[in-house]
Design an enzyme around this catalytic site. Structure first.
Site, PDB file in Angstrom:
ATOM      1  N   TYR A 143      42.091  35.130  47.772  1.00  0.00           N
ATOM      2  CA  TYR A 143      42.164  35.453  46.345  1.00  0.00           C
ATOM      3  C   TYR A 143      43.469  34.977  45.718  1.00  0.00           C
ATOM      4  CZ  TYR A 143      38.114  38.609  45.859  1.00  0.00           C
ATOM      5  OH  TYR A 143      36.862  39.149  45.767  1.00  0.00           O
ATOM      6  N   LYS A 189      36.970  36.312  61.223  1.00  0.00           N
ATOM      7  CA  LYS A 189      36.145  35.163  61.614  1.00  0.00           C
ATOM      8  C   LYS A 189      37.011  34.320  62.558  1.00  0.00           C
ATOM      9  CE  LYS A 189      32.324  32.745  61.254  1.00  0.00           C
ATOM     10  NZ  LYS A 189      30.971  33.232  61.617  1.00  0.00           N
ATOM     11  N   ASP A 221      30.179  37.938  59.994  1.00  0.00           N
ATOM     12  CA  ASP A 221      28.725  37.781  59.838  1.00  0.00           C
ATOM     13  C   ASP A 221      27.984  38.865  60.618  1.00  0.00           C
ATOM     14  OD1 ASP A 221      29.722  36.580  62.152  1.00  0.00           O
ATOM     15  OD2 ASP A 221      28.304  34.904  62.138  1.00  0.00           O
ATOM     16  N   ASP A 245      35.724  42.527  50.200  1.00  0.00           N
ATOM     17  CA  ASP A 245      34.990  42.539  48.933  1.00  0.00           C
ATOM     18  C   ASP A 245      33.495  42.585  49.218  1.00  0.00           C
ATOM     19  OD1 ASP A 245      34.520  42.252  46.135  1.00  0.00           O
ATOM     20  OD2 ASP A 245      34.095  40.130  46.467  1.00  0.00           O
ATOM     21  N   ASP A 249      30.720  46.128  49.262  1.00  0.00           N
ATOM     22  CA  ASP A 249      29.493  46.199  48.456  1.00  0.00           C
ATOM     23  C   ASP A 249      28.296  46.538  49.341  1.00  0.00           C
ATOM     24  OD1 ASP A 249      30.772  45.599  46.079  1.00  0.00           O
ATOM     25  OD2 ASP A 249      29.284  44.106  45.463  1.00  0.00           O
TER      26      ASP A 249
HETATM   27  C1  IPM Z   1      35.972  44.333  43.316  1.00  0.00           C
HETATM   28  C2  IPM Z   1      35.513  43.288  42.349  1.00  0.00           C
HETATM   29  C3  IPM Z   1      36.684  42.361  42.055  1.00  0.00           C
HETATM   30  C4  IPM Z   1      37.101  41.717  43.351  1.00  0.00           C
HETATM   31  C5  IPM Z   1      36.391  41.307  40.975  1.00  0.00           C
HETATM   32  C6  IPM Z   1      35.906  41.922  39.680  1.00  0.00           C
HETATM   33  C7  IPM Z   1      37.574  40.421  40.720  1.00  0.00           C
HETATM   34  O1  IPM Z   1      34.425  42.594  42.874  1.00  0.00           O
HETATM   35  O2  IPM Z   1      36.897  45.100  42.967  1.00  0.00           O
HETATM   36  O3  IPM Z   1      35.423  44.418  44.407  1.00  0.00           O
HETATM   37  O4  IPM Z   1      36.516  40.717  43.763  1.00  0.00           O
HETATM   38  O5  IPM Z   1      38.046  42.220  43.964  1.00  0.00           O
HETATM   39 MG    MG Z   2      33.678  43.392  44.691  1.00  0.00          MG
END
Ligand code: IPM
Ligand code: MG
Length: 354
Positions: A143, A189, A221, A245, A249
């Site tokens: 990032y 990885k 993975d 990230d 999710d």
């Molecule tokens: C998160 C979001 C952010 C990230 C985006 C909005 C930049 O997806 O906080 O997980 O990738 O960190």
């Molecule tokens: Mg995110």
């Protein structure tokens, strides 16, 4: 004399203002009950900051949050600002904010509420009892790595970690594992990437200082697959920025209800607490957003930044009770709802249980 704390508040865009208002309502109630006072200062960020000041992260916000005990954050972004150049986008403001606040450790719990076990798309028997903490490195890796560029023909980013950065997040993860089930899974990885080899070697080195914690390693993975196949095998997961990230999710959908999950971003200067969901511009202003993730984030703030554990527990218990009694916002209306409430009604029933 009663203790007093300074909180910075960033409501942001979309449903941000609505959900933050409910969290403040609850914070005020527990402060009164537990005999401390909270002073709030509001700052702009994201789309609303672009519209008012021309920049997604005004300097006043940076200073204000650094001078507060902790920050409660709603959500930012929306289609309206999606076509701006990258350096002016709300997301760029968010990344620069995290970096300036030095919040290197992002804690994203994924916990099952028994009452909502059917809200997950996975089978109840697979997810019953899941309680995972994803510890994501937040201000390094691909990032932020330099160089980065896109000239229209070729584009690149750099995934980079120093040993110092890995040690810092690693220590945090081992310490968190010690407050839980003493199991830490480091995700990388290392079969392909040098940066992951350094990550793995450093975690192994660090594990000698934490003999009570069982350290394992997993390729990213495989980790994505295992999270869906058998999530209960995980206690704490530690990983770099982009893997974290993605995996956080996935973990949030394992437990099904993204509207319930809080997060903390902590470092040595200050900490930011926010729901893991986004600004949901499609439902903004309709009064149907689920405020629970934000209220849970406020509880995390009380516990981790202010050490007001009793106040935090009051909130967490109230939320459990309300869910048990069948109160739901619209997003969870299909899951054993006794009554479907608006955003502020949900805040009120939680408040009544405190
Ligand atoms: C998160 C979001 C952010 C990230 C985006 C909005 C930049 O997806 O906080 O997980 O990738 O960190
Ligand atoms: Mg995110």
């Amino acid at each position: 004399m009663a203790k007093s704390y300074k909180l910075s508040i960033i409501k942001g865009d979309g449903i941000g203002p609505e959900i933050i208002d409910e969290a403040i309502k609850i914070l005020d109630a527990v402060a009164k009950k537990c005999d401390f006072t909270l002073e709030y200062n509001e700052y702009l960020m994201g789309g609303i900051a672009i519209d008012t000041t021309g920049h997604p992260l005004p300097e006043a916000t940076v200073e204000g949050v650094l001078n507060s005990d902790a920050c409660l954050f709603g959500a930012i972004g929306g289609v309206k600002w999606d076509t701006l150049p990258r350096n002016l986008r709300p997301e760029t403001g968010l990344l620069s904010f995290r970096e300036k606040m030095g919040v290197y450790a992002n804690l994203r719990p994924a916990v099952i509420y028994d009452e909502l076990i059917n809200a997950s798309t996975l089978k109840a028997e697979v997810i019953k009892g899941v309680d995972i903490m994803v510890v994501r490195e937040l201000i390094g890796g691909i990032y932020f790595g330099q160089p980065r560029a896109n000239d229209g023909e070729t584009a690149y980013n750099t995934m980079i970690y120093t040993k110092k950065e890995i040690l810092r997040i690693g220590k945090k993860a081992f310490e968190i594992a010690m407050t839980r089930d003493n199991r830490l899974c480091s995700v990388d990885k290392a079969n392909v990437l040098e940066v992951s080899q350094l990550w793995r070697d450093t975690m192994n080195e660090l594990s000698k200082d934490y003999p009570s914690v069982e350290l394992t390693h997993m390729y990213v993975d495989n980790a994505a697959m295992q999270l869906v196949r058998n999530p209960r095998q995980f206690d704490v997961i530690v990983t770099g920025n982009i893997f974290g990230d993605i995996l956080s999710d996935t973990a949030s959908m394992v437990v099904g209800s993204i509207g319930l999950l809080p997060s903390a971003s902590t470092g040595d200067k200050t900490a930011i607490y926010e729901p893991i969901h986004g600004s949901a511009p499609d439902i903004a202003g309709l009064g149907i957003a689920n405020p629970i993730a934000t209220i849970e984030s406020a509880a995390m703030l009380l516990r981790y930044s202010l050490n007001e554990n009793e106040a935090a527990s009051l909130i967490e218990k109230a939320i459990k009770k309300v869910l048990k009694e069948g109160y739901r916002t619209k997003d969870l209306a299909d899951f054993d709802a006794k009554e479907v409430l608006t955003t502020s009604q949900m805040g009120d029933v939680i408040l009544n249980n405190i």
